[in-house]
Scaffold this motif. Structure first.
Motif, PDB file in Angstrom:
ATOM      1  N   VAL B 127       0.831  -1.210   0.000  1.00 58.64           N
ATOM      2  CA  VAL B 127       0.000   0.000   0.000  1.00 58.64           C
ATOM      3  C   VAL B 127       0.867   1.263   0.000  1.00 58.64           C
ATOM      4  O   VAL B 127       0.379   2.345   0.274  1.00 58.64           O
ATOM      5  N   ILE B 200      -3.438   7.370   6.551  1.00 55.77           N
ATOM      6  CA  ILE B 200      -3.466   6.975   5.136  1.00 55.77           C
ATOM      7  C   ILE B 200      -3.635   5.464   5.034  1.00 55.77           C
ATOM      8  O   ILE B 200      -4.443   4.950   4.259  1.00 55.77           O
ATOM      9  N   SER B 203      -7.175   4.413   5.878  1.00 52.30           N
ATOM     10  CA  SER B 203      -8.173   4.683   4.843  1.00 52.30           C
ATOM     11  C   SER B 203      -7.998   3.758   3.637  1.00 52.30           C
ATOM     12  O   SER B 203      -8.952   3.514   2.900  1.00 52.30           O
ATOM     13  N   ARG B 204      -6.785   3.212   3.462  1.00 49.55           N
ATOM     14  CA  ARG B 204      -6.599   2.225   2.410  1.00 49.55           C
ATOM     15  C   ARG B 204      -7.198   0.868   2.792  1.00 49.55           C
ATOM     16  O   ARG B 204      -7.505   0.044   1.940  1.00 49.55           O
ATOM     17  N   GLY B 353      -6.089  -0.457  -7.169  1.00 49.15           N
ATOM     18  CA  GLY B 353      -5.198  -0.278  -6.022  1.00 49.15           C
ATOM     19  C   GLY B 353      -5.663  -1.081  -4.809  1.00 49.15           C
ATOM     20  O   GLY B 353      -4.848  -1.605  -4.045  1.00 49.15           O
ATOM     21  N   ASP B 354      -6.988  -1.187  -4.656  1.00 51.17           N
ATOM     22  CA  ASP B 354      -7.519  -1.955  -3.530  1.00 51.17           C
ATOM     23  C   ASP B 354      -7.245  -3.446  -3.690  1.00 51.17           C
ATOM     24  O   ASP B 354      -7.066  -4.157  -2.703  1.00 51.17           O
ATOM     25  N   ALA B 357      -4.158  -4.277  -2.054  1.00 47.19           N
ATOM     26  CA  ALA B 357      -4.314  -4.319  -0.596  1.00 47.19           C
ATOM     27  C   ALA B 357      -5.006  -5.609  -0.157  1.00 47.19           C
ATOM     28  O   ALA B 357      -4.611  -6.237   0.833  1.00 47.19           O
TER      29      ALA B 357
END
Lengths: 151, 371
Positions: B127, B200, B203-204, B353-354, B357
């Motif tokens: 991340v 940050i 929130s990711r 991007g998620d 994660a």
């Protein structure tokens, strides 16, 4: 439920069940006809609630294939092993991927390595081998002169 | 064949992630269908590191096949060996000496710590934070050194054998482990300060990759992945093996079901592992470390199944024996395989991007999935 209670319950669901004795868990052997209904019963029947399918595999016994399903209930913590005997020349069985989602990958693996065909499977393709691979590597009669080293 | 590149009939873009990509931690290949940045479908392609270990094991003896299993989940190699040794012992009815049993649990928990440390560093890197990776590897190095002294290896241990462990622990083992615990207790708090509270990072992670308890069970998820959804599935608690039944530790669960819940479960598990090691390190019973067994092991005809809790979840070994010196068929139920099958379900509707994660919180080890 303990082993004896499980047996009694399974006898109610299956007309003539064959039990394997001496195993760690209650083990029942059945055939592919009626497997779909029986699978739904295992998942949903009162007192069974086998919601966690933790191992699916096939065994090549040369004369026949045996699909083995290991099931546990996360509610009651009892375990049942179901074996389904398949014809060696034409191993076909109905998928259970709509009952237990984990079966989707496990059945693809069994198809890839044993050539067992699962009817109704949403995406029956090879999983580990390339799409153009010939043969079923985990079968006992499988020969691969290039990639296999005999010890 | 599925479409691997281009545009679908609906106008969605098909792109590939991997097999060579830093965030897939190995040779995992994902074919992703996206509409804009939103994921519509994730299709894992496996087999890049498939060695057909199950087929290999069919021609290896019950002493030999354990060496191959270290190469599956290489971050939990002790625990893989442990599961296999337990299965052979179950079949042969071998009683493991008390000393070996405690050493095994100590090694398992050190392995779990090392694995979670690597996961934590890699997770933060996925991340976008690079520093934690170096912190994690520094601490992991300490465990690897301890392992090296006793086992002679740092990654593929092959230390647990049917009947006990291969060699006795190094004379410095207890001292080194105690030093490590003191050292790591401060570091794990540092981990929390560095990453866990970071706005940050939160929130990711929060609200991303939700997995309901029902789905977790249905997909066969185990380990921290399922426990992050509140499903109790710790084999150490449910079906205790070795000395786990006599130890005081908690099964860590979190109710969130999202990436942050899975993250928190692993962070707490590290503290639990430290506590287990502390309980045992001064209480290693004296005596033999290896039971007397026959030179050639022959499992009686029948079926044997053993399960252990690796850093990733439930690892099962299913041996079908015909009474010979090699297994007729062996099946490894690897935790990563089932956890990966839930990826598509978790990632749909999220951004690319998620996905990275989510993969990070699944803690995938590809050789464990491909076998």
């Amino acid at each position: 439920m303990n082993k004896e209670e499980l047996k009694t319950r399974l006898q109610e669901l299956l007309p003539s069940p064959a039990f394997e004795e001496g195993a760690e868990w209650t083990t029942v052997v059945t055939d592919p006809a009626g497997w779909e209904g029986f699978a739904w019963d295992l998942r949903g029947a009162e007192g069974l609630d086998l919601d966690y399918l933790f191992c699916v595999t096939a065994i090549d016994w040369k004369t026949h294939f045996m699909m083995v399903y290991h099931l546990t209930s996360t509610v009651y913590r009892h375990t049942v092993v179901v074996k389904v005997k398949l014809d060696h020349d034409d191993p076909v069985i109905r998928t259970v991927s709509d009952i237990w989602r984990t079966a989707e990958f496990h059945e693809r693996e069994a198809f890839d390595l044993f050539g067992v065909v699962f009817t109704g499977h949403p995406d029956l393709r090879r999983l580990f081998m390339t799409d153009d691979w010939k043969g079923w590597p985990l079968r006992k009669d499988y020969e691969d002169p290039v990639n296999m080293i005999k010890l | 064949m599925i479409q691997e590149v281009g545009t679908t009939e609906q106008g969605d873009l098909v792109i590939n992630l991997g097999p060579q990509h830093p965030s897939t931690h190995g040779v995992l290949h994902l074919v992703i269908t996206i509409s804009g940045e939103t994921i519509k479908k994730v299709e894992p392609h496996l087999g890049y590191i498939h060695r057909s270990i199950e087929k290999m094991c069919e021609s290896l003896s019950y002493r030999q096949f354990i060496y191959v299993t270290s190469r599956m989940d290489y971050l939990s190699s002790h625990i893989n060996n442990h599961g296999c040794a337990l299965c052979v012992e179950k079949g042969m009815q071998i009683e493991v000496p008390a000393r070996a049993s405690v050493i095994r649990v100590l090694m398992d928990e050190l392995t779990r710590l090392a694995s979670h440390q690597l996961w934590w560093g890699a997770m933060a890197m996925d991340v976008g934070a690079l520093t934690p990776f170096f912190h994690a590897f520094r601490e992991r190095e300490a465990i690897n050194d301890i392992m090296e002294e006793t086992c002679g290896a740092r990654l593929t241990m092959n230390y647990m054998v049917p009947g006990g462990v291969m060699a006795d622990i190094h004379p410095d083992f207890q001292k080194r482990v105690k030093e490590f615990i003191r050292f790591f207790r401060t570091k794990i708090d540092e981990y929390d300060e560095l990453v866990t509270g970071n706005i940050i990072f939160k929130s990711r992670m929060k609200g991303v990759g939700y997995l309901s308890p029902e789905s977790a069970v249905s997909y066969g998820c185990t380990g921290p992945t399922a426990r992050g959804s509140g499903v109790s599935c710790d084999i150490r608690k449910l079906y205790p093996y070795e000395v786990y039944g006599q130890l005081k530790f908690d099964e860590v669960t979190a109710a969130g079901g999202d990436c942050f819940a899975r993250y928190m479960v692993r962070m707490q598990e590290m503290r639990q592992s430290l506590s287990i090691i502390e309980q045992l390190i001064d209480n290693i019973p004296a005596g033999e470390f290896l039971a007397k067994t026959k030179a050639v092991l022959k499992l009686p005809k029948g079926e044997f199944y053993s399960r252990v809790e690796t850093a990733r979840g439930e690892f099962g070994v299913y041996i079908i024996s015909e009474g010979g010196t090699t297994p007729y068929r062996i099946k490894f139920r690897s935790p990563g395989f089932s956890n990966l099958s839930a990826l598509d379900h978790m990632a749909r509707g999220h951004k690319i991007g998620d996905l990275v994660a989510i993969m990070g919180t699944l803690d995938l080890v590809i050789p464990d999935i491909d076998r």
